[in-house]
Design a protein around this motif. Sequence first.
Motif, PDB file in Angstrom:
ATOM      1  N   TRP A 207       0.568  -0.871  -0.377  1.00  0.00           N
ATOM      2  CA  TRP A 207      -0.283  -0.139   0.210  1.00  0.00           C
ATOM      3  C   TRP A 207       0.936   1.391  -0.421  1.00  0.00           C
ATOM      4  O   TRP A 207       1.853   0.945   0.640  1.00  0.00           O
ATOM      5  CB  TRP A 207      -0.744   0.131   1.247  1.00  0.00           C
ATOM      6  N   GLY A 208       0.722   2.905  -0.930  1.00  0.00           N
ATOM      7  CA  GLY A 208       1.685   3.141  -0.705  1.00  0.00           C
ATOM      8  C   GLY A 208       0.749   4.899  -0.246  1.00  0.00           C
ATOM      9  O   GLY A 208       0.243   4.608   0.340  1.00  0.00           O
ATOM     10  N   GLY A 209       1.472   5.729   0.260  1.00  0.00           N
ATOM     11  CA  GLY A 209       1.310   6.588   0.431  1.00  0.00           C
ATOM     12  C   GLY A 209       2.528   8.143  -0.222  1.00  0.00           C
ATOM     13  O   GLY A 209       3.122   7.641   0.025  1.00  0.00           O
ATOM     14  N   LEU A 210       1.396   8.779  -0.878  1.00  0.00           N
ATOM     15  CA  LEU A 210       2.420   9.651  -1.657  1.00  0.00           C
ATOM     16  C   LEU A 210       1.705  11.444  -0.449  1.00  0.00           C
ATOM     17  O   LEU A 210       1.062  11.700  -0.966  1.00  0.00           O
ATOM     18  CB  LEU A 210       1.574   9.803  -2.908  1.00  0.00           C
ATOM     19  N   ASP A 211       3.314  11.827  -0.383  1.00  0.00           N
ATOM     20  CA  ASP A 211       2.926  13.338   0.364  1.00  0.00           C
ATOM     21  C   ASP A 211       3.674  14.355  -0.661  1.00  0.00           C
ATOM     22  O   ASP A 211       4.831  14.106  -1.362  1.00  0.00           O
ATOM     23  CB  ASP A 211       3.867  13.406   2.020  1.00  0.00           C
ATOM     24  N   LEU A 212       2.994  15.205  -1.408  1.00  0.00           N
ATOM     25  CA  LEU A 212       4.002  16.106  -2.107  1.00  0.00           C
ATOM     26  C   LEU A 212       4.102  17.326  -1.391  1.00  0.00           C
ATOM     27  O   LEU A 212       3.304  17.760  -0.899  1.00  0.00           O
ATOM     28  CB  LEU A 212       3.132  16.311  -3.375  1.00  0.00           C
ATOM     29  N   ALA A 213       5.186  18.160  -2.156  1.00  0.00           N
ATOM     30  CA  ALA A 213       5.249  19.383  -2.462  1.00  0.00           C
ATOM     31  C   ALA A 213       4.939  19.692  -3.560  1.00  0.00           C
ATOM     32  O   ALA A 213       5.158  19.176  -4.589  1.00  0.00           O
ATOM     33  CB  ALA A 213       6.854  19.736  -2.001  1.00  0.00           C
ATOM     34  N   ARG A 214       4.972  21.563  -3.374  1.00  0.00           N
ATOM     35  CA  ARG A 214       4.638  22.072  -4.581  1.00  0.00           C
ATOM     36  C   ARG A 214       5.409  22.837  -4.917  1.00  0.00           C
ATOM     37  O   ARG A 214       5.762  23.168  -6.556  1.00  0.00           O
ATOM     38  CB  ARG A 214       3.749  22.944  -3.950  1.00  0.00           C
TER      39      ARG A 214
END
Length: 208
Positions: free
Chosen positions: A10-17
Amino acid sequence: LPSLAGCKCWGGLDLARTTDFNAFVLVFNENEKFQVVPYFWLPEEVYKRGDRGIDYLRWNDYILRTPGDIVEHSFIADKILELSRVYDIQGINFDRNMAYANLIQVLKDELTDKMYDFNQSIAYMSEPTKEFERKVHQQTIVHDGNPVIRWQLSNVSIYTDTTGNIKITKDKKEKKVDGPVAAVMALAGWMKPGEEDNIYNKRGVYSV
């Protein structure tokens, strides 16, 4: 990791702008352990100059870079799609505030039924954060020695609201926690109702 090829995760994606860390974390439930496999990206120029005394060059083998001084999300999309061909990714939770980012649209097109927008408010982050904490104390959370995730885990502080909900936070801007946040989001995917082998179905505990 070769030993995990073809395994469910299972994946978690935490993005920066713009210039901050981007983190994608896969969580595998194998052999009674929860294997955390993290990936990190920074813009090349940010990687070279560091941030508030933090030298990123020492982590050359653990930080992927995109050209320039602002993150280029297309490189992240390419890597996630590559990983989806190696591992059996059941779902990817991403911050719903980034739902209209081009990267998310690309991933939705390719991974049609596996992308889930996730609310990062404390009410939704609390239960998987508590579960992550329990697994740390049970020593069932493991990773491959990645020094970036180790550093970010050491930066974690916990905010608790008046009703007992908790959420990962940090006390200084330079103390990044993107990897742990993405790991909690990935664990929330494992806890989500609908997984036939998920013990939380029986307990009625869920995160989204």
